[in-house]
Design a protein around this motif. Structure first.
Motif, short mmCIF file in Angstrom:
data_model
loop_
_atom_site.label_atom_id
_atom_site.label_comp_id
_atom_site.label_asym_id
_atom_site.label_seq_id
_atom_site.Cartn_x
_atom_site.Cartn_y
_atom_site.Cartn_z
N TYR A 43 0.85 14.84 61.92
CA TYR A 43 -0.34 14.20 62.46
C TYR A 43 -0.36 12.73 62.06
O TYR A 43 -0.18 12.40 60.89
CB TYR A 43 -1.62 14.85 61.90
CG TYR A 43 -1.79 16.31 62.20
CD1 TYR A 43 -2.35 16.74 63.40
CD2 TYR A 43 -1.44 17.28 61.26
CE1 TYR A 43 -2.56 18.09 63.67
CE2 TYR A 43 -1.64 18.63 61.51
CZ TYR A 43 -2.20 19.03 62.72
OH TYR A 43 -2.39 20.37 62.97
N LEU A 45 -2.52 9.50 61.15
CA LEU A 45 -3.86 9.14 60.70
C LEU A 45 -4.04 7.65 60.94
O LEU A 45 -3.48 6.83 60.20
CB LEU A 45 -4.06 9.48 59.22
CG LEU A 45 -3.98 10.95 58.83
CD1 LEU A 45 -4.22 11.11 57.33
CD2 LEU A 45 -4.98 11.79 59.62
N HIS A 47 -6.56 4.38 61.23
CA HIS A 47 -7.89 3.92 60.85
C HIS A 47 -7.84 2.46 60.45
O HIS A 47 -6.84 1.99 59.89
CB HIS A 47 -8.44 4.75 59.70
CG HIS A 47 -9.93 4.76 59.64
ND1 HIS A 47 -10.67 3.67 59.20
CD2 HIS A 47 -10.84 5.72 59.98
CE1 HIS A 47 -11.95 3.97 59.26
NE2 HIS A 47 -12.09 5.20 59.74
N TYR A 193 -10.47 3.79 52.46
CA TYR A 193 -10.09 4.98 53.23
C TYR A 193 -10.09 6.18 52.29
O TYR A 193 -9.41 6.18 51.25
CB TYR A 193 -8.72 4.77 53.86
CG TYR A 193 -8.31 5.85 54.83
CD1 TYR A 193 -8.94 5.98 56.06
CD2 TYR A 193 -7.26 6.71 54.55
CE1 TYR A 193 -8.56 6.95 56.97
CE2 TYR A 193 -6.86 7.68 55.45
CZ TYR A 193 -7.53 7.80 56.67
OH TYR A 193 -7.13 8.76 57.57
N ILE A 195 -9.83 10.41 51.65
CA ILE A 195 -9.38 11.74 52.06
C ILE A 195 -9.96 12.76 51.09
O ILE A 195 -9.85 12.60 49.87
CB ILE A 195 -7.84 11.81 52.06
CG1 ILE A 195 -7.26 10.80 53.05
CG2 ILE A 195 -7.37 13.22 52.40
CD1 ILE A 195 -5.76 10.63 52.94
N ASP A 213 -13.39 10.00 55.36
CA ASP A 213 -12.74 9.77 56.65
C ASP A 213 -11.95 10.98 57.13
O ASP A 213 -11.87 11.24 58.33
CB ASP A 213 -11.82 8.55 56.54
CG ASP A 213 -12.58 7.31 56.13
OD1 ASP A 213 -13.43 6.86 56.92
OD2 ASP A 213 -12.36 6.79 55.02
N VAL A 214 -11.36 11.71 56.18
CA VAL A 214 -10.52 12.87 56.54
C VAL A 214 -10.80 14.00 55.56
O VAL A 214 -10.96 13.77 54.35
CB VAL A 214 -9.01 12.50 56.48
CG1 VAL A 214 -8.14 13.75 56.65
CG2 VAL A 214 -8.67 11.47 57.53
N HIS A 246 -6.82 20.24 64.41
CA HIS A 246 -7.63 19.04 64.22
C HIS A 246 -8.99 19.17 64.91
O HIS A 246 -9.07 19.63 66.05
CB HIS A 246 -6.87 17.83 64.80
CG HIS A 246 -7.68 16.57 64.80
ND1 HIS A 246 -7.79 15.75 65.91
CD2 HIS A 246 -8.42 15.97 63.83
CE1 HIS A 246 -8.56 14.71 65.62
NE2 HIS A 246 -8.96 14.83 64.37
N ASP A 253 -12.53 13.31 60.41
CA ASP A 253 -11.45 14.09 61.02
C ASP A 253 -11.11 15.25 60.09
O ASP A 253 -10.71 15.04 58.94
CB ASP A 253 -10.21 13.22 61.24
CG ASP A 253 -10.35 12.31 62.45
OD1 ASP A 253 -10.65 12.82 63.53
OD2 ASP A 253 -10.19 11.08 62.28
N PHE A 278 1.02 14.16 57.15
CA PHE A 278 0.14 13.15 57.73
C PHE A 278 0.76 11.77 57.52
O PHE A 278 1.14 11.42 56.40
CB PHE A 278 -1.24 13.24 57.07
CG PHE A 278 -1.88 14.58 57.24
CD1 PHE A 278 -2.63 14.86 58.36
CD2 PHE A 278 -1.71 15.57 56.28
CE1 PHE A 278 -3.21 16.11 58.53
CE2 PHE A 278 -2.27 16.81 56.43
CZ PHE A 278 -3.03 17.10 57.57
N LEU A 280 0.17 7.85 57.72
CA LEU A 280 -0.88 6.84 57.75
C LEU A 280 -0.45 5.63 58.56
O LEU A 280 0.69 5.16 58.44
CB LEU A 280 -1.24 6.38 56.34
CG LEU A 280 -2.30 7.23 55.60
CD1 LEU A 280 -1.84 8.67 55.43
CD2 LEU A 280 -2.65 6.60 54.26
#
Length: 285
Positions: A43, A45, A47, A193, A195, A213-214, A246, A253, A278, A280
């Motif tokens: 995935y 990420l 941002h 940021y 997580i 954010d996640v 997701h 998220d 993930f 970034l």
């Protein structure tokens, strides 16, 4: 209260599957083949809060090994070798190392294998409900700590790179622990940021209003058994709304991993085990 035909049929199917295993030719596949068919989900990420220095930074999540319930140390060693080949910057484990800590034989190889995992920016973990269950709280903490993993129990760690940083926070288990989001995010900044690691995915409805954010979760096993037209057959409490993949929740998220092992029923059908990576990526305003 009346139940719908769909709910009735779904409950009936759960009973049938639980009693018979998985019937016919599907049994062998669901019991012995698919549980070993590990997949890797990737995935991005993106941002605006991700610093440029974190471009290409990778976080690998694995979850729910449930060692002892049809998942042995040899399978775990294969998992470790696969993780190592990915060369992640950070490794996170989102709970349920052992299925039943009070009866599990903690093989000496387990700590060695955990310690074998390498990530230049650290290895972190949170409690799942099975980790607290069966008086396992301190034993699991000891094993994970000896394996080089840092516990995030209502606390956070700032990951720093080239003078910039992001926040990795973790909560205690929602079902058997004492989660405290305020403590976990204490002295962080909304500009960073962030997580959040939480074992149970449905908790995202509580936390999407916080400066997170996640959210990375496990617990659901992706339903373990999925049937076309009926969906997920085995979903535990607090993993009934958000089961896999997701979900975009306002500014949060949520990513839910199917996890590695099994519990309650030793089958996976149309629901392969997985770990997630993930990537970034800074997003320009």
């Amino acid at each position: 209260m009346a139940i719908t035909r769909r709910v009735f049929l779904k409950n009936m199917l759960k009973s049938v599957v639980g009693f018979l295993g998985v019937s016919g030719l599907s049994y062998y596949y669901a019991r012995y083949i698919e549980p070993e068919m590990l997949t890797i989900k990737r995935y991005p990420l993106l941002h605006t809060k991700i610093p440029d220095s974190f471009q290409g930074f990778t976080i690998l999540q694995f979850s729910d090994t449930h060692l002892g319930f049809h998942y042995d140390i040899q399978s775990f060693e294969r998992l470790v070798n696969t993780i190592q080949k990915q060369s992640p910057d950070v490794i996170v484990f989102t709970g349920d190392l052992v299925d039943a800590p009070h009866t599990y034989y903690f093989h000496p190889e387990l700590v060695r294998l955990l310690d074998k995992l390498e990530a230049p920016f650290g290895k972190y973990w949170i409690y799942g409900n099975h980790d607290h269950g069966g008086y396992g709280t301190e034993k699991i903490k000891e094993v994970m700590g000896n394996g080089g993993f840092q516990l995030l129990q209502n606390e956070h760690h700032r990951i720093q790179k080239e003078g910039t940083e992001i926040v990795l926070a973790g909560l205690d288990d929602m079902m058997l622990g004492s989660p405290d989001i305020e403590s976990a995010l204490y002295n962080t900044s909304e500009e960073l940021y962030t997580i959040l690691l939480v074992h149970e995915p449905d908790s995202a409805d509580r936390y999407h209003a916080y400066p997170v954010d996640v959210q990375l979760s496990g617990h659901s096993h992706g339903g373990q058994i999925q049937l076309p037209g009926f969906g997920y057959l085995v979903t535990p409490p607090m993993a009934e709304k958000y089961v896999e993949g997701h979900y975009a929740l306002d500014s949060l998220d949520l990513f839910v991993s199917r996890g590695i092992g099994t519990t309650r029923l030793p089958y996976r059908f149309l629901c392969r085990p997985e770990m997630s990576i993930f990537h970034l990526e800074p997003e320009k305003v």
